[in-house]
Design a protein around this motif. Structure first.
Motif, PDB file in Angstrom:
ATOM      1  N   MET A   1      54.150  47.846  48.509  1.00 51.01           N
ATOM      2  CA  MET A   1      52.674  48.144  47.754  1.00 51.01           C
ATOM      3  C   MET A   1      52.867  47.483  46.466  1.00 51.01           C
ATOM      4  SD  MET A   1      50.984  49.493  49.923  1.00 51.01           S
ATOM      5  CE  MET A   1      49.722  50.345  48.883  1.00 51.01           C
ATOM      6  N   ILE A   2      51.667  46.960  45.979  1.00 52.53           N
ATOM      7  CA  ILE A   2      51.482  46.634  44.521  1.00 52.53           C
ATOM      8  C   ILE A   2      51.375  47.835  43.623  1.00 52.53           C
ATOM      9  CG2 ILE A   2      50.052  45.113  42.988  1.00 52.53           C
ATOM     10  CD1 ILE A   2      48.995  43.724  45.405  1.00 52.53           C
ATOM     11  N   GLN A   3      52.313  47.963  42.758  1.00 52.29           N
ATOM     12  CA  GLN A   3      52.037  48.847  41.654  1.00 52.29           C
ATOM     13  C   GLN A   3      51.517  48.524  40.433  1.00 52.29           C
ATOM     14  OE1 GLN A   3      53.454  52.006  42.230  1.00 52.29           O
ATOM     15  NE2 GLN A   3      54.187  51.018  44.474  1.00 52.29           N
ATOM     16  N   SER A   4      51.414  47.294  40.102  1.00 54.66           N
ATOM     17  CA  SER A   4      50.698  47.162  38.739  1.00 54.66           C
ATOM     18  C   SER A   4      50.038  45.502  38.940  1.00 54.66           C
ATOM     19  CB  SER A   4      51.588  46.742  37.605  1.00 54.66           C
ATOM     20  OG  SER A   4      52.884  46.134  37.980  1.00 54.66           O
ATOM     21  N   LEU A   5      48.998  45.155  38.058  1.00 52.78           N
ATOM     22  CA  LEU A   5      48.321  43.961  38.643  1.00 52.78           C
ATOM     23  C   LEU A   5      47.682  43.462  37.107  1.00 52.78           C
ATOM     24  CD1 LEU A   5      46.714  42.228  40.464  1.00 52.78           C
ATOM     25  CD2 LEU A   5      44.639  43.675  40.433  1.00 52.78           C
ATOM     26  N   LEU A   6      47.871  42.278  36.716  1.00 48.23           N
ATOM     27  CA  LEU A   6      47.250  41.454  35.596  1.00 48.23           C
ATOM     28  C   LEU A   6      46.053  40.837  35.874  1.00 48.23           C
ATOM     29  CD1 LEU A   6      47.465  40.605  32.711  1.00 48.23           C
ATOM     30  CD2 LEU A   6      48.734  38.563  33.685  1.00 48.23           C
ATOM     31  N   ILE A   7      45.035  41.250  35.461  1.00 51.62           N
ATOM     32  CA  ILE A   7      43.650  40.472  35.548  1.00 51.62           C
ATOM     33  C   ILE A   7      43.680  39.142  34.833  1.00 51.62           C
ATOM     34  CG2 ILE A   7      41.381  40.516  35.738  1.00 51.62           C
ATOM     35  CD1 ILE A   7      41.630  43.704  36.262  1.00 51.62           C
ATOM     36  N   ALA A   8      43.875  37.945  35.300  1.00 49.75           N
ATOM     37  CA  ALA A   8      43.990  37.011  34.536  1.00 49.75           C
ATOM     38  C   ALA A   8      42.506  36.372  34.233  1.00 49.75           C
ATOM     39  CB  ALA A   8      44.914  35.733  35.007  1.00 49.75           C
ATOM     40  N   ASN A   9      41.431  37.098  33.776  1.00 49.26           N
ATOM     41  CA  ASN A   9      40.109  36.904  33.666  1.00 49.26           C
ATOM     42  C   ASN A   9      39.551  38.046  32.652  1.00 49.26           C
ATOM     43  OD1 ASN A   9      37.506  35.611  34.449  1.00 49.26           O
ATOM     44  ND2 ASN A   9      38.701  34.920  36.134  1.00 49.26           N
ATOM     45  N   ARG A  10      38.138  37.639  32.533  1.00 49.36           N
ATOM     46  CA  ARG A  10      37.502  38.556  31.641  1.00 49.36           C
ATOM     47  C   ARG A  10      36.059  38.886  32.225  1.00 49.36           C
ATOM     48  NH1 ARG A  10      33.259  35.377  30.051  1.00 49.36           N
ATOM     49  NH2 ARG A  10      32.789  36.536  28.765  1.00 49.36           N
ATOM     50  N   GLY A  11      35.168  39.595  31.508  1.00 48.39           N
ATOM     51  CA  GLY A  11      33.809  39.568  31.929  1.00 48.39           C
ATOM     52  C   GLY A  11      33.574  40.615  33.143  1.00 48.39           C
ATOM     53  N   GLU A  12      32.480  40.488  33.813  1.00 46.00           N
ATOM     54  CA  GLU A  12      32.152  41.213  34.811  1.00 46.00           C
ATOM     55  C   GLU A  12      33.235  41.219  35.987  1.00 46.00           C
ATOM     56  OE1 GLU A  12      31.210  40.566  38.105  1.00 46.00           O
ATOM     57  OE2 GLU A  12      30.823  38.336  38.138  1.00 46.00           O
ATOM     58  N   ILE A  13      33.770  40.248  36.214  1.00 46.61           N
ATOM     59  CA  ILE A  13      34.822  40.169  37.407  1.00 46.61           C
ATOM     60  C   ILE A  13      35.983  40.834  36.884  1.00 46.61           C
ATOM     61  CG2 ILE A  13      35.779  37.835  36.768  1.00 46.61           C
ATOM     62  CD1 ILE A  13      34.996  39.142  40.327  1.00 46.61           C
ATOM     63  N   ALA A  14      36.498  40.894  35.837  1.00 52.04           N
ATOM     64  CA  ALA A  14      37.551  41.552  35.414  1.00 52.04           C
ATOM     65  C   ALA A  14      37.362  43.011  35.809  1.00 52.04           C
ATOM     66  CB  ALA A  14      37.996  41.385  33.997  1.00 52.04           C
ATOM     67  N   ILE A  15      36.122  43.565  35.311  1.00 49.72           N
ATOM     68  CA  ILE A  15      35.634  44.878  35.568  1.00 49.72           C
ATOM     69  C   ILE A  15      35.637  45.179  37.068  1.00 49.72           C
ATOM     70  CG2 ILE A  15      33.774  46.583  35.270  1.00 49.72           C
ATOM     71  CD1 ILE A  15      33.171  45.185  32.824  1.00 49.72           C
ATOM     72  N   ARG A  16      35.147  44.357  37.623  1.00 50.36           N
ATOM     73  CA  ARG A  16      35.010  44.235  39.211  1.00 50.36           C
ATOM     74  C   ARG A  16      36.315  44.701  39.935  1.00 50.36           C
ATOM     75  NH1 ARG A  16      35.140  45.855  43.384  1.00 50.36           N
ATOM     76  NH2 ARG A  16      34.523  44.873  45.135  1.00 50.36           N
ATOM     77  N   ASP A 369      26.585  44.743  38.060  1.00 51.59           N
ATOM     78  CA  ASP A 369      27.859  44.241  37.673  1.00 51.59           C
ATOM     79  C   ASP A 369      27.885  43.464  36.468  1.00 51.59           C
ATOM     80  OD1 ASP A 369      28.483  45.153  40.128  1.00 51.59           O
ATOM     81  OD2 ASP A 369      29.764  43.184  40.953  1.00 51.59           O
ATOM     82  N   THR A 370      28.271  43.729  35.147  1.00 52.66           N
ATOM     83  CA  THR A 370      28.141  43.449  34.230  1.00 52.66           C
ATOM     84  C   THR A 370      29.434  43.586  33.235  1.00 52.66           C
ATOM     85  OG1 THR A 370      26.664  43.286  32.079  1.00 52.66           O
ATOM     86  CG2 THR A 370      27.130  45.653  33.077  1.00 52.66           C
ATOM     87  N   GLY A 371      29.439  42.481  32.348  1.00 54.35           N
ATOM     88  CA  GLY A 371      30.724  42.494  31.257  1.00 54.35           C
ATOM     89  C   GLY A 371      30.078  42.869  30.150  1.00 54.35           C
ATOM     90  N   PHE A 372      28.890  43.269  29.910  1.00 51.86           N
ATOM     91  CA  PHE A 372      28.268  43.629  28.503  1.00 51.86           C
ATOM     92  C   PHE A 372      27.489  44.961  28.465  1.00 51.86           C
ATOM     93  CE2 PHE A 372      28.891  38.908  29.000  1.00 51.86           C
ATOM     94  CZ  PHE A 372      29.449  38.656  27.559  1.00 51.86           C
ATOM     95  N   GLU A 373      27.182  45.442  27.289  1.00 51.76           N
ATOM     96  CA  GLU A 373      26.403  46.542  26.865  1.00 51.76           C
ATOM     97  C   GLU A 373      25.609  46.119  25.750  1.00 51.76           C
ATOM     98  OE1 GLU A 373      28.638  49.834  26.910  1.00 51.76           O
ATOM     99  OE2 GLU A 373      29.824  49.413  25.237  1.00 51.76           O
ATOM    100  N   SER A 374      24.850  47.051  25.385  1.00 51.63           N
ATOM    101  CA  SER A 374      24.108  46.935  24.018  1.00 51.63           C
ATOM    102  C   SER A 374      25.134  46.970  22.961  1.00 51.63           C
ATOM    103  CB  SER A 374      23.194  48.347  23.803  1.00 51.63           C
ATOM    104  OG  SER A 374      22.228  48.111  24.999  1.00 51.63           O
ATOM    105  N   GLY A 375      24.688  46.005  21.978  1.00 52.26           N
ATOM    106  CA  GLY A 375      25.636  45.921  20.883  1.00 52.26           C
ATOM    107  C   GLY A 375      26.896  44.883  20.832  1.00 52.26           C
ATOM    108  N   LYS A 376      27.280  44.186  22.084  1.00 48.36           N
ATOM    109  CA  LYS A 376      28.210  43.501  22.594  1.00 48.36           C
ATOM    110  C   LYS A 376      27.835  42.051  22.153  1.00 48.36           C
ATOM    111  CE  LYS A 376      31.551  46.490  23.801  1.00 48.36           C
ATOM    112  NZ  LYS A 376      32.479  46.685  23.209  1.00 48.36           N
ATOM    113  N   LEU A 377      28.716  41.088  21.796  1.00 52.38           N
ATOM    114  CA  LEU A 377      28.471  39.654  21.461  1.00 52.38           C
ATOM    115  C   LEU A 377      28.762  39.050  22.712  1.00 52.38           C
ATOM    116  CD1 LEU A 377      28.224  37.373  19.397  1.00 52.38           C
ATOM    117  CD2 LEU A 377      30.649  37.467  19.398  1.00 52.38           C
TER     118      LEU A 377
END
Length: 495
Positions: A1-16, A369-377
């Motif tokens: 079983m996988i215990q830990s995972l590195l997400i090598a990405n950013r934005g909405e797909i990283a959150i997903r 599905d978003t990687g941003f919110e109000s106030g973000k660049l």
């Protein structure tokens, strides 16, 4: 079983990915960069790795650094998301060498399907229809010219290592050939460090249909039906829907079976997408295979109820696929709108900046599905996607009506977005009746934004009123000046 995972990405797909991994009990690692030090996706990480990015390159493209992060922190697996290194056979190979699980297919499958020429040959061997075209990589103009005249115009030239609409040009006559060849070569070299290309017969105004596949490492494979991806600009997808309004049940099943033939042929496992072009007579042809999760995967999740990221992680870890083809049913309809920070009236040019306000309706038929919110660049150094709006309905008509209501009541201030474009598409009769194809934007969309009935007339009336008001003000000032001058003259005579 996988215990830990590195997400090598950013934005909405990283959150997903982080959301599903967390639900699976996996510890999530994310990378914090100086380009997005306060990025929203970092809020979804259990542990954050902070790194200084090289100005000349992104950490998300640095294979060896990603491997070092995993080894140093004893992380079990890497999920590359989409883009960046998601289709890098080298990353998959290095993960295998270092005992890190790569959440994706084998390096051989990635390499084979990543080369358009090899992929096309294997598709043909699998009995899948392919377009007439060059049988080997083209590396010089003379070969390009010979193949073009052998196939016959119109043709399309494609970078062998291409993707995302880059390194592709349609050529309609021999007069354009040399110029287009140079453009493709230069773009391919810049984007993929590989300037070889292939040439195919071009299908005029086709439908772009993709089949979602899922396979394990034990010989089990299923398809999860199709997505309609024909709303495109310069071969880049802007919105998708599932299922397709064009496909019959018979054609849907036939294309699904063909996609699975290809999976079996290359011993494919995990998530993947087989893409096809479909002409007006319902003839379909293999286009390419993407060996990763797609941007538009949520519409498939919406109509099937299957978490594709969960299945991708499980099959990569060697688990047996528990879902059978008979389990997969189409339930309702879904549309995805890619909300990008782009100025649609300036040829869809990127419009990065700070989001002053962002608000979407809260309702049961909308998934955001978003990687941003109000106030973000929205940084200029990455892609311009702000959010994906996934709208569902019991049928296509309801999904479209829901989408119009959502887009009419969505608010994003501070940056220009593609919201006006989607208003135009969703209200267009050719989209509403499902008769659109890949030429829709170029040939049918008069404006990249929507105007309500009589909106132009109302705008003209408002402009006229403003003009008359300004004219009256100028006239009043002039009369005042003339009167003042006369009064001064009279005073000088009297006194």
């Amino acid at each position: 079983m996988i215990q830990s995972l590195l997400i090598a990405n950013r934005g909405e797909i990283a959150i997903r990915i982080a959301k599903t991994a967390t639900d699976m009990g996996i510890i999530v690692y994310c990378i914090q960069t100086n380009r997005e030090a306060n990025a929203l996706y970092l809020d979804y990480a259990d542990k954050i790795i902070t790194l200084e990015e090289n100005p000349n390159g992104s950490i998300f493209l640095n294979v060896e650094e990603l491997i070092r992060i995993c080894k140093r922190n004893k992380i079990d697996a890497i999920h590359p998301g989409y883009g960046f290194l998601s289709e890098s056979p080298y990353l998959a190979s290095r993960c295998k060498d270092e005992g890190v699980l790569f959440i994706g297919p084998s390096e051989k499958a990635i390499y084979t399907m990543g080369n358009k020429g090899m992929a096309k040959n294997i598709a043909a061997q699998s009995g899948i229809p392919v377009l007439e075209g060059s049988t080997s990589n083209i590396t010089n103009f003379e070969d390009a010219k010979n193949w073009a005249h052998k196939i016959g115009f119109p043709i399309i030239m494609k970078a062998v290592a291409g993707g995302g609409g880059k390194g592709m040009r349609i050529v309609r006559s021999s007069d354009e050939l040399e110029m287009m060849y140079k453009l493709v070569v230069n773009e391919a070299k810049s984007a993929f460090n590989d300037d070889s290309l292939l040439i195919e017969k071009y299908v005029e105004a086709p439908k772009h249909i993709e089949i979602q596949v899922l396979a394990d490492q034990h010989g089990n494979a299923i398809h999860l039906y199709e997505r309609e991806c024909s709303i495109q600009r310069k071969h880049q997808k802007l919105m998708e829907e599932a299922p397709s309004p064009f496909l019959s049940k018979e054609l849907r099943n036939k294309m699904g079976k063909m996609a699975l033939y290809l999976c079996k042929k290359i011993n494919y496992h995990t998530l993947g997408t087989v893409e096809f072009l479909v002409d007006k007579e319902s003839n379909f042809y293999f286009l390419e295979m993407n060996t990763r999760v797609q941007v538009e995967h949520p519409v498939t999740e919406s109509i099937t109820g299957i978490d594709l990221i969960e299945q991708q992680i499980k099959t990569a870890a060697g688990e047996t696929l528990e879902i059978t083809q008979a389990d997969v049913k189409i339930k309702g309809w879904a549309i995805e709108l890619r909300i990008n920070a782009e100025d649609v009236q300036s040829n869809f040019s990127p419009a990065p900046g700070i989001i002053d306000e962002m608000e979407f309706p809260d309702c049961s038929f909308l998934r955001v599905d978003t990687g941003f919110e109000s106030g973000k660049l929205i940084p200029p150094s990455y892609d311009s996607m702000i959010s994906k709006l996934i709208i569902s309905g019991t049928d296509r008509t309801e999904a479209i009506n829901h989408a119009i209501a959502i887009i009419d009541n969505s608010i994003i201030r501070g940056v220009k977005t593609t919201i006006p474009f989607f208003k135009s598409v969703l209200n267009h009769p050719d989209f509403i009746n499902g008769s659109y194809n890949t030429s829709f934007i170029a040939e049918k969309l008069n404006k990249p934004y929507y105007q309500e009935k009589d909106e132009e007339k109302a705008a003209a009336i408002i402009a006229l009123q403003a003009y008359l008001k300004e004219t009256q003000k100028i006239e009043k000032n002039r009369v005042h000046e003339d009167t003042s001058a006369w009064a001064s003259k009279m005073r000088s005579k009297l006194f």
